[in-house]
Design an enzyme around this catalytic site. Structure first.
Site, PDB file in Angstrom:
ATOM      1  N   GLY A  33      -0.193  14.042 -10.472  1.00 57.42           N
ATOM      2  CA  GLY A  33      -1.512  14.147  -9.829  1.00 57.42           C
ATOM      3  C   GLY A  33      -2.123  12.748  -9.915  1.00 57.42           C
ATOM      4  CE1 TYR A  92       2.859  17.454  -7.503  1.00 58.91           C
ATOM      5  CE2 TYR A  92       4.359  16.822  -5.739  1.00 58.91           C
ATOM      6  CZ  TYR A  92       3.719  16.526  -6.931  1.00 58.91           C
ATOM      7  OH  TYR A  92       3.933  15.322  -7.527  1.00 58.91           O
ATOM      8  CG  ASN A 169      -5.652   8.339  -3.735  1.00 60.39           C
ATOM      9  OD1 ASN A 169      -4.959   7.665  -2.968  1.00 60.39           O
ATOM     10  ND2 ASN A 169      -5.324   8.531  -5.010  1.00 60.39           N
ATOM     11  CG  ASP A 262      -1.590   7.701  -7.956  1.00 55.12           C
ATOM     12  OD1 ASP A 262      -2.548   7.520  -7.173  1.00 55.12           O
ATOM     13  OD2 ASP A 262      -0.776   8.635  -7.833  1.00 55.12           O
TER      14      ASP A 262
HETATM   15  N1  ATP Z   1       6.692  -1.663   0.656  1.00 55.54           N
HETATM   16  C1  ATP Z   1       6.185  -2.195  -0.474  1.00 55.54           C
HETATM   17  N2  ATP Z   1       6.660  -3.367  -0.947  1.00 55.54           N
HETATM   18  C2  ATP Z   1       6.165  -3.931  -2.063  1.00 55.54           C
HETATM   19  N3  ATP Z   1       5.174  -3.386  -2.790  1.00 55.54           N
HETATM   20  C3  ATP Z   1       4.650  -2.224  -2.374  1.00 55.54           C
HETATM   21  C4  ATP Z   1       5.133  -1.549  -1.194  1.00 55.54           C
HETATM   22  N4  ATP Z   1       4.432  -0.416  -1.048  1.00 55.54           N
HETATM   23  C5  ATP Z   1       3.561  -0.368  -2.081  1.00 55.54           C
HETATM   24  N5  ATP Z   1       3.680  -1.446  -2.874  1.00 55.54           N
HETATM   25  C6  ATP Z   1       2.907  -1.760  -4.076  1.00 55.54           C
HETATM   26  O1  ATP Z   1       2.127  -0.629  -4.438  1.00 55.54           O
HETATM   27  C7  ATP Z   1       0.730  -0.934  -4.318  1.00 55.54           C
HETATM   28  C8  ATP Z   1      -0.012   0.261  -3.784  1.00 55.54           C
HETATM   29  O2  ATP Z   1       0.570   0.655  -2.573  1.00 55.54           O
HETATM   30  P1  ATP Z   1      -0.217   1.329  -1.375  1.00 55.54           P
HETATM   31  O3  ATP Z   1      -1.041   0.333  -0.695  1.00 55.54           O
HETATM   32  O4  ATP Z   1       0.810   2.040  -0.581  1.00 55.54           O
HETATM   33  O5  ATP Z   1      -1.163   2.312  -2.177  1.00 55.54           O
HETATM   34  P2  ATP Z   1      -1.696   3.735  -1.775  1.00 55.54           P
HETATM   35  O6  ATP Z   1      -1.761   3.858  -0.286  1.00 55.54           O
HETATM   36  O7  ATP Z   1      -2.934   3.930  -2.558  1.00 55.54           O
HETATM   37  O8  ATP Z   1      -0.563   4.671  -2.341  1.00 55.54           O
HETATM   38  P3  ATP Z   1      -0.642   6.238  -2.686  1.00 55.54           P
HETATM   39  O9  ATP Z   1       0.225   6.867  -1.648  1.00 55.54           O
HETATM   40  O10 ATP Z   1      -0.079   6.318  -4.067  1.00 55.54           O
HETATM   41  O11 ATP Z   1      -2.080   6.665  -2.609  1.00 55.54           O
HETATM   42  C9  ATP Z   1       0.671  -2.139  -3.410  1.00 55.54           C
HETATM   43  O12 ATP Z   1      -0.485  -2.906  -3.657  1.00 55.54           O
HETATM   44  C10 ATP Z   1       1.935  -2.891  -3.806  1.00 55.54           C
HETATM   45  O13 ATP Z   1       1.716  -3.624  -4.994  1.00 55.54           O
HETATM   46 MG    MG Z   2      -3.832   5.773  -2.802  1.00 58.44          MG
END
Ligand code: ATP
Ligand code: MG
Length: 309
Positions: A33, A92, A169, A262
């Site tokens: 979560g 889930y 989120n 997270d």
């Molecule tokens: N394709 C990628 N390559 C490198 N680093 C990544 C990649 N995707 C995510 N990250 C790392 O993970 C961090 C968070 O990713 P993202 O921006 O997807 O967060 P989010 O959308 O909040 O994710 P979540 O689905 O957990 O809510 C990024 O700042 C980066 O450091």
């Molecule tokens: Mg997120």
């Protein structure tokens, strides 16, 4: 730059039972979560000098007890876990269709949905915390009255010096409308010290044309510290009006991006609590999330949690 009045932190939200397919009709049981994933990684990074609590509501059944035992074994403060004898944890399932993952949820009547029902309990869980972390998912699962009680508890805690960290989120299926989502999130921006949004969520909900537009929107709402995640793109951030952009190191062997955000939050917040500046905190967040996306699941195994410097 923001400072903290106490080394203690608490994340408030829902942990669910996770059943992840491992073979034909066979599932592995875990717990996950968003706010829980963040609290768990923070506790592993920070160790006992910086107590991390997870505030939630679970049942009194054996699965809820297993969850609390697992938290305790992993060094998380469980004094903020409330029990409801008539409910249990949400669940889930993750199924695979080729490489595509499908999520099925049973969470509409989880005990955690009631975590906003008791103002006295909310006041107790935030007491003494230097940092309180909540998310848009925490808000989405609460009743309107529950949200008000949580808002009041956070506002009171801030008056006593606590800092509130908020990851919007955005998960549209947990909300009744985009208007309700925007109104509720904007209301919580009023009591947010540290915002940890991600650009894809923000642009989908608010129509932001660029990361800068998102930063401006949060700054206009009065949030002084913002770190905007953007997948493989740079993390763009602002603290007291000072802009920082930290490129995200490329990760070649990505297996499963669930929990990336997270894990980033955990690295970022752990670093900030222990006194690092925003640029170092972003690098720390990137280090933890780059590790998480190389493995299946939203949480690392303890051995894989990177060393905290
Ligand atoms: N394709 C990628 N390559 C490198 N680093 C990544 C990649 N995707 C995510 N990250 C790392 O993970 C961090 C968070 O990713 P993202 O921006 O997807 O967060 P989010 O959308 O909040 O994710 P979540 O689905 O957990 O809510 C990024 O700042 C980066 O450091
Ligand atoms: Mg997120």
């Amino acid at each position: 730059m923001l400072s903290f009045t106490s080394k203690r932190s608490v994340a408030i939200g829902e942990a669910m039972i996770e059943m992840a397919v491992v073979g034909e009709g066979t599932y592995r049981r875990s717990f996950a979560g968003d706010t829980f994933n963040t609290a768990w990684h923070m506790a592993q990074l920070l160790g006992p000098d910086f107590p991390v609590g997870f505030a939630t509501k679970v049942g009194t059944d054996t699965i809820s007890r297993s969850f609390v035992e697992e938290l305790e074994a992993d060094g998380i403060d469980v004094t903020c876990v409330a029990r409801d004898a008539d409910r249990t944890m949400g669940l889930y399932m993750i199924e695979l269709d080729g490489a595509e993952r499908h999520f099925h949820y049973w969470r509409n009547h989880s005990a955690a949905r009631l975590l906003g029902d008791d103002a006295g309990w909310l006041d107790r869980v935030v007491r003494d915390a230097g940092l309180i972390h909540v998310s848009g998912i925490t808000l989405a699962i609460l009743s309107p009255d529950g949200r008000s009680r949580l808002w009041n508890a956070l506002a009171q805690a801030r008056l006593r010096g606590a800092r509130v960290s908020f990851d919007p989120n955005v998960r549209p299926r947990l909300w009744t409308s985009a208007t309700e989502t925007r109104d509720t999130l904007a209301w919580f921006f009023e009591i947010t010290d540290i915002a940890l949004p991600s650009f894809d969520d923000e642009t989908a909900l608010w129509g932001d044309m660029s990361p800068d537009a998102t930063l401006n929107r949060f700054a206009k709402a009065g949030v002084t510290e913002i770190a905007l995640k953007n997948g493989a793109g740079a993390v763009q951030a602002r603290s007291d009006g000072v802009e920082t952009s930290v490129p995200t190191p490329p990760v070649s062997d990505i297996r499963d991006t669930s929990g990336a955000g997270d894990a980033f939050n955990a690295g970022y917040l752990a670093a900030r609590l222990s006194g690092m500046d925003q640029a170092d905190a972003i690098a720390c967040g990137q280090r933890v999330s780059s590790r998480v996306i190389r493995y299946f699941g939203a949480r690392l195994s303890k051995e894989n949690v990177p060393k905290f410097e």
